[in-house]
Design an enzyme around this catalytic site. Structure first.
Site, PDB file in Angstrom:
ATOM      1  N   ASP A  32       0.847  -1.196   0.000  1.00  0.00           N
ATOM      2  CA  ASP A  32       0.000   0.000   0.000  1.00  0.00           C
ATOM      3  C   ASP A  32       0.891   1.260   0.000  1.00  0.00           C
ATOM      4  OD1 ASP A  32      -3.205   0.499   1.173  1.00  0.00           O
ATOM      5  OD2 ASP A  32      -1.810   2.169   1.068  1.00  0.00           O
ATOM      6  N   ASN A  88     -13.054  -3.079   2.901  1.00  0.00           N
ATOM      7  CA  ASN A  88     -14.100  -2.050   2.919  1.00  0.00           C
ATOM      8  C   ASN A  88     -14.989  -2.142   1.674  1.00  0.00           C
ATOM      9  OD1 ASN A  88     -12.898  -0.974   5.274  1.00  0.00           O
ATOM     10  ND2 ASN A  88     -11.477   0.245   4.048  1.00  0.00           N
ATOM     11  N   GLN A  95     -14.547   2.684   1.712  1.00  0.00           N
ATOM     12  CA  GLN A  95     -13.898   2.277   0.453  1.00  0.00           C
ATOM     13  C   GLN A  95     -13.613   3.518  -0.385  1.00  0.00           C
ATOM     14  OE1 GLN A  95     -16.179  -0.450  -2.027  1.00  0.00           O
ATOM     15  NE2 GLN A  95     -14.382  -1.029  -3.228  1.00  0.00           N
ATOM     16  N   HIS A 101     -10.581  -5.164  -2.858  1.00  0.00           N
ATOM     17  CA  HIS A 101      -9.240  -5.445  -2.337  1.00  0.00           C
ATOM     18  C   HIS A 101      -9.337  -5.779  -0.860  1.00  0.00           C
ATOM     19  CE1 HIS A 101     -10.015  -1.118  -2.059  1.00  0.00           C
ATOM     20  NE2 HIS A 101      -9.355  -1.162  -0.918  1.00  0.00           N
ATOM     21  N   HIS A 103      -7.122  -5.531   2.688  1.00  0.00           N
ATOM     22  CA  HIS A 103      -5.965  -4.944   3.356  1.00  0.00           C
ATOM     23  C   HIS A 103      -5.325  -5.987   4.267  1.00  0.00           C
ATOM     24  CE1 HIS A 103      -6.779  -0.579   2.574  1.00  0.00           C
ATOM     25  NE2 HIS A 103      -8.026  -1.023   2.432  1.00  0.00           N
TER      26      HIS A 103
HETATM   27  P1  5GP Z   1      -9.848   1.570   0.639  1.00  0.00           P
HETATM   28  O1  5GP Z   1      -9.986   2.846   1.432  1.00  0.00           O
HETATM   29  O2  5GP Z   1     -10.533   1.671  -0.701  1.00  0.00           O
HETATM   30  O3  5GP Z   1     -10.225   0.335   1.387  1.00  0.00           O
HETATM   31  O4  5GP Z   1      -8.283   1.410   0.395  1.00  0.00           O
HETATM   32  C1  5GP Z   1      -7.603   1.959  -0.655  1.00  0.00           C
HETATM   33  C2  5GP Z   1      -6.130   1.805  -0.335  1.00  0.00           C
HETATM   34  O5  5GP Z   1      -5.407   1.885  -1.537  1.00  0.00           O
HETATM   35  C3  5GP Z   1      -5.568   2.874   0.589  1.00  0.00           C
HETATM   36  O6  5GP Z   1      -4.967   2.247   1.715  1.00  0.00           O
HETATM   37  C4  5GP Z   1      -4.549   3.625  -0.273  1.00  0.00           C
HETATM   38  O7  5GP Z   1      -3.410   3.991   0.459  1.00  0.00           O
HETATM   39  C5  5GP Z   1      -4.214   2.603  -1.329  1.00  0.00           C
HETATM   40  N1  5GP Z   1      -3.882   3.157  -2.632  1.00  0.00           N
HETATM   41  C6  5GP Z   1      -4.581   4.083  -3.330  1.00  0.00           C
HETATM   42  N2  5GP Z   1      -4.010   4.315  -4.528  1.00  0.00           N
HETATM   43  C7  5GP Z   1      -2.921   3.494  -4.587  1.00  0.00           C
HETATM   44  C8  5GP Z   1      -1.923   3.278  -5.584  1.00  0.00           C
HETATM   45  O8  5GP Z   1      -1.909   3.881  -6.659  1.00  0.00           O
HETATM   46  N3  5GP Z   1      -0.963   2.347  -5.302  1.00  0.00           N
HETATM   47  C9  5GP Z   1      -0.936   1.660  -4.119  1.00  0.00           C
HETATM   48  N4  5GP Z   1       0.046   0.763  -3.944  1.00  0.00           N
HETATM   49  N5  5GP Z   1      -1.866   1.845  -3.159  1.00  0.00           N
HETATM   50  C10 5GP Z   1      -2.839   2.749  -3.385  1.00  0.00           C
END
Ligand code: 5GP
Ligand code: ZN
Length: 136
Positions: A32, A88, A95, A101, A103
């Site tokens: 991440d 999420n 999300q 995805h 975590h």
């Molecule tokens: P969500 O909030 O949708 O459950 O999690 C999205 C996650 O994706 C966040 O922890 C954020 O840091 C990560 N993230 C967003 N854009 C990118 C990216 O371009 N590359 C990587 N490696 N992680 C990302």
């Protein structure tokens, strides 16, 4: 299927580079970019599914098996003390990237992170009513 404007489709399929720690035909596991802790990783299916409601059962099952393997590996390699698996679905649940995805968050004594909620105090009657709403 892939979705043209989806960043995780592009990362999962290697069009955008990422720090990949595991890859097979169906999944890529990446670090991440905004990690909660050292080693925070994301399991991405290569196919586009928006969330838990859309992902096929079989893919969900494989993702969970992979989560177990990766949690074990990351814990050993980085000497973590514990582990959170977070997933999420929809904006209200936090999300921000709308490609399914999981975590993988290794936890360390004193890491200062909090994956928490405020516990409610329902009565037995309220719990019974909710149980009925779900099961009837
Ligand atoms: P969500 O909030 O949708 O459950 O999690 C999205 C996650 O994706 C966040 O922890 C954020 O840091 C990560 N993230 C967003 N854009 C990118 C990216 O371009 N590359 C990587 N490696 N992680 C990302
Ligand atoms: Zn996607």
């Amino acid at each position: 299927m892939r979705k043209d404007d989806c960043i995780f489709c592009k990362i999962a399929n290697g069009e955008i580079p990422s720090k990949t720690i595991y890859e097979d035909e169906e999944f890529r596991v990446i670090l991440d970019l905004g990690p909660a802790t050292k080693g925070h990783a994301l399991i991405l299916p290569k196919e586009h599914f928006q969330n838990i409601y859309e992902i096929p059962q079989e893919t969900a099952a494989k993702a969970m098996i992979l989560a177990k393997k990766m949690a074990t590996l990351i814990t050993e390699k980085l000497h973590a003390d514990g582990f959170n698996i977070v997933q999420n679905n929809n904006e209200v649940a936090g999300q921000t990237v709308f490609h399914f995805h999981m975590h993988l968050i290794p936890r360390y004594e004193g890491d200062g992170q909090n994956i928490n909620w405020i516990p409610g105090e329902p009565t037995q009657e309220e719990l019974e009513k909710i149980k009925d709403e779900i099961t009837k």
